[in-house]
Design a protein around this motif. Structure first.
Motif, PDB file in Angstrom:
ATOM      1  N   ARG A 283       7.057  46.129 -28.820  1.00  0.00           N
ATOM      2  CA  ARG A 283       7.247  47.409 -29.491  1.00  0.00           C
ATOM      3  C   ARG A 283       8.725  47.717 -29.692  1.00  0.00           C
ATOM      4  O   ARG A 283       9.324  47.161 -30.574  1.00  0.00           O
ATOM      5  N   GLY A 284       9.344  48.637 -28.974  1.00  0.00           N
ATOM      6  CA  GLY A 284      10.768  48.923 -29.085  1.00  0.00           C
ATOM      7  C   GLY A 284      11.234  49.318 -30.465  1.00  0.00           C
ATOM      8  O   GLY A 284      10.729  50.265 -31.058  1.00  0.00           O
ATOM      9  N   TYR A 285      12.203  48.568 -31.003  1.00  0.00           N
ATOM     10  CA  TYR A 285      12.835  48.907 -32.263  1.00  0.00           C
ATOM     11  C   TYR A 285      11.855  49.022 -33.438  1.00  0.00           C
ATOM     12  O   TYR A 285      11.877  50.012 -34.167  1.00  0.00           O
ATOM     13  N   PRO A 286      10.966  48.039 -33.668  1.00  0.00           N
ATOM     14  CA  PRO A 286      10.029  48.194 -34.780  1.00  0.00           C
ATOM     15  C   PRO A 286       9.154  49.443 -34.635  1.00  0.00           C
ATOM     16  O   PRO A 286       8.905  50.147 -35.611  1.00  0.00           O
ATOM     17  N   CYS A 287       8.713  49.733 -33.447  1.00  0.00           N
ATOM     18  CA  CYS A 287       7.919  50.925 -33.203  1.00  0.00           C
ATOM     19  C   CYS A 287       8.732  52.177 -33.529  1.00  0.00           C
ATOM     20  O   CYS A 287       8.230  53.123 -34.153  1.00  0.00           O
ATOM     21  N   GLY A 288      10.005  52.185 -33.131  1.00  0.00           N
ATOM     22  CA  GLY A 288      10.873  53.318 -33.440  1.00  0.00           C
ATOM     23  C   GLY A 288      11.038  53.517 -34.936  1.00  0.00           C
ATOM     24  O   GLY A 288      11.078  54.652 -35.425  1.00  0.00           O
ATOM     25  N   LEU A 289      11.102  52.415 -35.684  1.00  0.00           N
ATOM     26  CA  LEU A 289      11.180  52.521 -37.149  1.00  0.00           C
ATOM     27  C   LEU A 289       9.910  53.121 -37.721  1.00  0.00           C
ATOM     28  O   LEU A 289       9.965  53.973 -38.611  1.00  0.00           O
TER      29      LEU A 289
END
Length: 122
Positions: free
Chosen positions: A26-32
Motif C-alpha cells: 500500500r503506502g504511496y500508491p494508496c496515498g495517491l
C-alpha cells in the motif's frame, strides 16, 4: 530517497492511513488513490470533475513512477465499455474512478500480488 513505486517507506516516511500488512504494501500508491478520490469529491461543477479526472490520468501517464501500474491505469481509461473520455459529469468522474479502483483491487487480489484489498466501494 525517492518513494518506492510499490509503496514501501523511504526517507523516514511512515504511512498511517495507508499502512499495509508489510512494509512494501500500500503506502504511496494508496496515498495517491486517497488524493485522487479527494480531488474528485471536491469538484463542485461538472467541468471541474471532468478536468480533475483527466488531470489524474495525465499525472499517472507522465509522472507515476511505476510504469506497469501506469500502463494498467491507462488501459482502464481506454476500456471500450467504460472509457474515461466518456465521462461528462462530476458524479460520473467520481464513479468512474471508483470503478477503476475496484478493478485494480480485483486484479491485485486475483494475482495475490498484494494483501487482500477492499472491493465494492463506494
Amino acid at each position: 530517497a525517492p518513494l518506492l513505486p510499490t509503496g514501501g517507506p523511504a526517507g523516514g516516511i511512515a504511512w498511517a492511513a495507508c499502512r499495509g500488512a508489510s512494509a512494501d504494501a500500500r503506502g504511496y500508491p494508496c496515498g495517491l488513490w486517497l488524493l485522487f478520490h479527494t480531488l474528485l469529491a471536491q469538484a463542485r461543477t461538472d467541468a471541474q470533475g471532468v478536468a480533475a479526472l483527466r488531470a489524474i490520468r495525465s499525472y499517472v501517464r507522465f509522472f507515476f513512477g511505476c510504469q506497469g501500474c501506469a500502463r494498467h491505469f491507462l488501459a482502464m481509461s481506454n476500456l471500450e465499455a467504460d472509457p474515461l473520455d466518456g465521462v461528462r459529469t462530476a458524479s460520473g468522474a467520481r464513479l468512474w474512478l471508483w470503478r477503476a479502483h475496484n478493478r485494480l483491487n480485483a486484479r491485485l487480489n486475483a494475482s495475490a500480488a498484494s494483501e487482500v484489498l477492499r472491493l465494492g466501494l463506494p
